[in-house]
Every structure is written in structure tokens, then in C-alpha cells.
Design an enzyme around this catalytic site. Sequence first.
Site, PDB file in Angstrom:
ATOM      1  N   LYS A 159      -9.496 -16.401  53.010  1.00 35.40           N
ATOM      2  CA  LYS A 159     -10.161 -16.307  51.708  1.00 35.40           C
ATOM      3  C   LYS A 159     -11.320 -15.328  51.793  1.00 35.40           C
ATOM      4  O   LYS A 159     -12.329 -15.609  52.411  1.00 35.40           O
ATOM      5  CB  LYS A 159     -10.694 -17.665  51.234  1.00 35.40           C
ATOM      6  N   GLU A 231     -20.166 -18.846  61.835  1.00 36.66           N
ATOM      7  CA  GLU A 231     -20.980 -17.643  62.078  1.00 36.66           C
ATOM      8  C   GLU A 231     -21.934 -17.515  60.898  1.00 36.66           C
ATOM      9  O   GLU A 231     -21.502 -17.190  59.788  1.00 36.66           O
ATOM     10  CB  GLU A 231     -20.076 -16.401  62.154  1.00 36.66           C
ATOM     11  N   CYS A 265     -25.530  -9.282  58.915  1.00 36.55           N
ATOM     12  CA  CYS A 265     -26.055 -10.548  59.435  1.00 36.55           C
ATOM     13  C   CYS A 265     -27.047 -10.292  60.559  1.00 36.55           C
ATOM     14  O   CYS A 265     -27.993 -11.044  60.752  1.00 36.55           O
ATOM     15  CB  CYS A 265     -24.921 -11.441  59.905  1.00 36.55           C
ATOM     16  N   GLU A 362     -34.038 -15.643  55.679  1.00 36.43           N
ATOM     17  CA  GLU A 362     -33.195 -14.440  55.671  1.00 36.43           C
ATOM     18  C   GLU A 362     -33.427 -13.684  54.357  1.00 36.43           C
ATOM     19  O   GLU A 362     -33.247 -14.238  53.271  1.00 36.43           O
ATOM     20  CB  GLU A 362     -31.718 -14.847  55.793  1.00 36.43           C
TER      21      GLU A 362
HETATM   22  P1  NAD Z   1     -21.835 -17.359  51.383  1.00 38.34           P
HETATM   23  O1  NAD Z   1     -22.161 -18.430  52.335  1.00 38.34           O
HETATM   24  O2  NAD Z   1     -22.381 -17.452  50.008  1.00 38.34           O
HETATM   25  O3  NAD Z   1     -20.240 -17.205  51.219  1.00 38.34           O
HETATM   26  C1  NAD Z   1     -19.408 -16.955  52.317  1.00 38.34           C
HETATM   27  C2  NAD Z   1     -17.989 -17.369  51.962  1.00 38.34           C
HETATM   28  O4  NAD Z   1     -17.940 -18.784  51.793  1.00 38.34           O
HETATM   29  C3  NAD Z   1     -17.466 -16.784  50.654  1.00 38.34           C
HETATM   30  O5  NAD Z   1     -16.106 -16.453  50.809  1.00 38.34           O
HETATM   31  C4  NAD Z   1     -17.635 -17.942  49.682  1.00 38.34           C
HETATM   32  O6  NAD Z   1     -16.754 -17.896  48.574  1.00 38.34           O
HETATM   33  C5  NAD Z   1     -17.315 -19.120  50.565  1.00 38.34           C
HETATM   34  N1  NAD Z   1     -17.860 -20.413  50.137  1.00 38.34           N
HETATM   35  C6  NAD Z   1     -18.913 -20.672  49.336  1.00 38.34           C
HETATM   36  N2  NAD Z   1     -19.095 -22.002  49.215  1.00 38.34           N
HETATM   37  C7  NAD Z   1     -18.140 -22.597  49.973  1.00 38.34           C
HETATM   38  C8  NAD Z   1     -17.842 -23.961  50.284  1.00 38.34           C
HETATM   39  N3  NAD Z   1     -18.550 -24.978  49.795  1.00 38.34           N
HETATM   40  N4  NAD Z   1     -16.799 -24.212  51.123  1.00 38.34           N
HETATM   41  C9  NAD Z   1     -16.077 -23.206  51.654  1.00 38.34           C
HETATM   42  N5  NAD Z   1     -16.323 -21.905  51.383  1.00 38.34           N
HETATM   43  C10 NAD Z   1     -17.357 -21.598  50.562  1.00 38.34           C
HETATM   44  O7  NAD Z   1     -22.298 -15.994  52.068  1.00 38.34           O
HETATM   45  P2  NAD Z   1     -22.281 -14.512  51.472  1.00 38.34           P
HETATM   46  O8  NAD Z   1     -23.374 -14.378  50.472  1.00 38.34           O
HETATM   47  O9  NAD Z   1     -20.912 -14.158  51.064  1.00 38.34           O
HETATM   48  O10 NAD Z   1     -22.635 -13.651  52.779  1.00 38.34           O
HETATM   49  C11 NAD Z   1     -23.924 -13.448  53.238  1.00 38.34           C
HETATM   50  C12 NAD Z   1     -24.273 -14.405  54.349  1.00 38.34           C
HETATM   51  O11 NAD Z   1     -23.317 -14.280  55.410  1.00 38.34           O
HETATM   52  C13 NAD Z   1     -25.604 -14.103  55.001  1.00 38.34           C
HETATM   53  O12 NAD Z   1     -26.286 -15.305  55.246  1.00 38.34           O
HETATM   54  C14 NAD Z   1     -25.233 -13.427  56.314  1.00 38.34           C
HETATM   55  O13 NAD Z   1     -26.202 -13.515  57.319  1.00 38.34           O
HETATM   56  C15 NAD Z   1     -23.995 -14.166  56.670  1.00 38.34           C
HETATM   57  N6  NAD Z   1     -23.187 -13.390  57.624  1.00 38.34           N
HETATM   58  C16 NAD Z   1     -23.080 -13.838  58.933  1.00 38.34           C
HETATM   59  C17 NAD Z   1     -22.358 -13.097  59.869  1.00 38.34           C
HETATM   60  C18 NAD Z   1     -22.179 -13.564  61.286  1.00 38.34           C
HETATM   61  O14 NAD Z   1     -21.253 -13.101  61.939  1.00 38.34           O
HETATM   62  N7  NAD Z   1     -22.992 -14.459  61.810  1.00 38.34           N
HETATM   63  C19 NAD Z   1     -21.748 -11.893  59.477  1.00 38.34           C
HETATM   64  C20 NAD Z   1     -21.898 -11.469  58.159  1.00 38.34           C
HETATM   65  C21 NAD Z   1     -22.615 -12.237  57.239  1.00 38.34           C
END
Ligand code: NAD
Length: 471
Positions: A159, A231, A265, A362
Site C-alpha cells: 500500500k 521504520e 527520514c 520531527e
Molecule cells: P504516515 O505515518 O502518515 O503514513 C505512512 C503510511 O501509513 C501511509 O501509507 C499511510 O496511508 C499509512 N497509514 C496511516 N494510518 C495508518 C494506520 N492506522 N494503519 C496502517 N497504515 C496507516 O507517514 P507519512 O507522512 O506518509 O511519511 C512521513 C513519515 O515517514 C515521517 O515521520 C518520516 O520520518 C517517516 N519515514 C521514515 C523512514 C524510515 O525508514 N525510518 C523513511 C521515510 C519516512
Amino acid sequence: MPESTKIKVVNPATGETFEEVPTTTRKELDAATKRARSAFGEWRGVSGLERAEIFHGISRTLLEHADELAETMTKEGGKPFIENRDEVDWTAACFDYYGEVARDSVGYLPAPIEAEQLALVIKEPVGTVACIVPWNYPLLLAAWKVAPALAAGNAVILKPSEETPLATRRMAEIIEGLPDGLLQTIHGAGDVGDMLVRHPEVDMVAFTGSQETGRKVGMVTAERLIRANLELGGKDPFIICDDVDIEVAAQGAVWAACLNAGQVCTSPERFYVMKGVAGEFLEAARSHVESLNIGDPMEKATDIGPMINAAGRAKVESHVGEAEANGAKVVVGGGRPYERGFFYEPTILTGVEPSMAVMSEETFGPVIPVVEVGGLDEAIAHANSVPFGLGANIYTRDFGNMLRCMREIRAGTVWINDPLTDNDAAPFGGQKGSGIGRELGREGLEAFQESKHVHIDPRVEKKEWWYPYGE
Ligand code: NAD
């Protein structure tokens, strides 16, 4: 439960919707999990060597479509084309890497209990893996899960983020050679992600995203007693010692902080500079920031594109605003360069305090808060002072400083004099609140493998320790 609605895909450079993608319903997910289960059975019969050939084919296909995929990513995510083009290369490389590593990672032979026996540890797939990814590196972060999960023998339901569904959908369309249903893509926002994580036919979740969502996913997987790789976000420190070329360190710092408009990230978000060189660093960073081109991410000359959406930019503005209201000074930037789209200027701040949001939460934007420190002890103490531990960067020529940072900073990756360089062959992930588990490297494959111990005794003999004990 999600009804069949549509996700609006917005171009962050203009703020306009340019495509819509149907949201996956529960009925469609049920069907997808059934197809995944049957493909999983078929995939078990494909040898490691054949799998590796399929993976190299996937890599070639991705490279053949690299410009098209990069253009789609630029349009839906706003990252400059040149960075997206690199992302496709790294995505392809990840399939090449795991095709080969998996051939060599099917198990091992531990010493048996008795010399006549044979002990085997066999690595097996987990089953159907749900891969949930964010919008900032849609293809790469998908590949870091999908490639090792498939290489280990699993089926995958992927997804992508609701912000960036298009390049992922296209990648799934062009990938060939896998059994039908082994890799499927579903679409939707958090409600669809939640439905996926809770689905009884899902055996494991590999998630990348924010700490907040990771916690929700972790609660569900704990309740279901299924495996989760998480992650999550970071607040990476960047330490500049006084024994380096400050011009180089400043350019490295600005690039690392502003790459993808600071939406990585591992974007460094706290800069600790030794007292003697702080003035020189600030001046070099300011003049470098002023030379950068902010604009249309499709243009070759563009260094920094827009942020992903209005909410992302509003968060950055609130962090900078709160810092200013409490005495911080904006050295450069701090505003919106254009009315249209979700652009934000790269911004350098001084006079920041650890209690400010810009130093403790963040920010996920192109902001460089700079703090002068008296020595390495102080810098390392600051580095370790937040509940995140994803990455850390250091500029120094002194080997003693390198070793101290390597040992004393609690982070999943420590980059010394080469910010943000990832390596398929080495693990990536977070310590502390930045995550649980690792991607990439051997650890990144093991995350998707079950270990089975097989104990073989070729002799059929009664053992002396069986009943009756009285004899
Ligand atoms: P997010 O947590 O809002 O969403 C991530 C994914 O989770 C999306 O596909 C979203 O639709 C899905 N999602 C949302 N609610 C959910 C739920 N309750 N259950 C299952 N899935 C759900 O994050 P974002 O805004 O898309 O991305 C930014 C964040 O990602 C930042 O915090 C960044 O640091 C982190 N990030 C971490 C890494 C890493 O490898 N550690 C890499 C890239 C980004």
C-alpha cells in the site's frame, strides 16, 4: 470500513489535482489476500536461482522505464526529477542485490547434539506480508520491503501513500515474471492501511512512516501476535568539528538538510558546531542556501522543489514561528517563495533552545537550526538528548572523534564525512523511538524469514533417558 471512493492526486508544485485513483474496498482486499495465498504456494516451487533471474529482469525493466517513473514521482510527490531518477536506479539495485543474497541465505548447519545426527536451520517465508510506505521515497521504500520479502519466498500486498499512488501502481504494472497475485498493490489512506494490518490473512507487516502511525500499527500487530517491522521518524543530529574544511562541511550540511525539501527520514534537523568555527560555518551555509534554485521540480536546474502538501508546510511554519516567538533568529529563509504550490524556503535558525519544537520534534522540512557547542562531549550529549535514534552525521578528520561518535551516539546509522549515503548491503533502521527492526543488508532479508530447526537422527533407537525412570 472504506467504501469505494477515490484518492485525489495533487501536484505539490501547483496545488492542483491531476488524477484520481479508486480506493480499495474490503471485498477487493479479501480477493487480493486469496490470490496472494495461492501465488505464495506457487512461488515456493521456484528455486533461488530462478528467483534471482526474475529479480534481475525486474531491475532491467525498472531501468528501462526510469524516466517515466521518475516523471510520475516528480508530478505526484514534488521531489526534483534528478533525485527521483536516482531513486529508480537505487530501486533497481535493491532487486539485483536481494536476488543474489537470497540464493545464499537459505539456512545453515549448527553442530548437532550427537555426532551421528544432523541439525539444520532452514529459512522459510512468513506468508503474506503487508508493506505500507510513505510518500517521500515511494519506490525505494517499497523496494526495501518488497524485494527482500519476495526473495525470502513471501507474497506481498503493497500500500503506497495516498499522496503518491501513481508511480507505485505503474511499477506493479510493469514488473513481470512473478506468479499472478504474488505482488499486488492496494490504494487508500490510513483507513485502508488499518484494514490491511487487521486482515486475518496478513501474516506480517513491514511499515515505514511516522512515529504516531507506527505506534498504531504496532498496537494492532501486537494484539494479533504477528510480526512487524517499523521504520519511523527521526530528529538526526549533525556535528561539525573544528578540524575540517568548513566550506565542505557547510555544503554537506545544507544538502543533507534540504534534500527533498528536508522530507527525508534521515534529514539532519539539529546542527551542533564547535565554537571556534561556528561563525565561519554560518556564513558559508547562509551563502550556499542563498545560491540554491527553488522551483519547478521537473527543471534540471532546480535544487529544491515544493513540500508534499499544505499540512506539511504548515508544520514547518509552526516550528519556525514558535522558535522565533521564543527568541530564535532567522538567518536566511523563513518564508514562502511563491504563492502557488507548497514551497518553503530553506531556512537557517540560530538562538534555538532544546525545548523548542524545532529542536525536539520531527520538523520534516528544509530547516537548519544551528547551536554552538564547546566540545565533543557537549555535542554528543545533545545528539542523544531526544527520543529518536535514526541517523547521525559528523564532520571530523580526527580518528578519536570518529570512534567516540561511532560508539557513543545512539543511532541506527552514523555517517562520518559523507552524509546520508545508504548501502544495500548494510542494515538501515532506527534505535530508540525511530523504529523496531532493520531493512537492507542480511538483516533486511531475515526480517521476512522464519527459522525452522530440523533435528535428524538416522538411527531408530530407544533413548536411555525415556521412561521408565526407575530402571
Ligand atoms: P504516515 O505515518 O502518515 O503514513 C505512512 C503510511 O501509513 C501511509 O501509507 C499511510 O496511508 C499509512 N497509514 C496511516 N494510518 C495508518 C494506520 N492506522 N494503519 C496502517 N497504515 C496507516 O507517514 P507519512 O507522512 O506518509 O511519511 C512521513 C513519515 O515517514 C515521517 O515521520 C518520516 O520520518 C517517516 N519515514 C521514515 C523512514 C524510515 O525508514 N525510518 C523513511 C521515510 C519516512
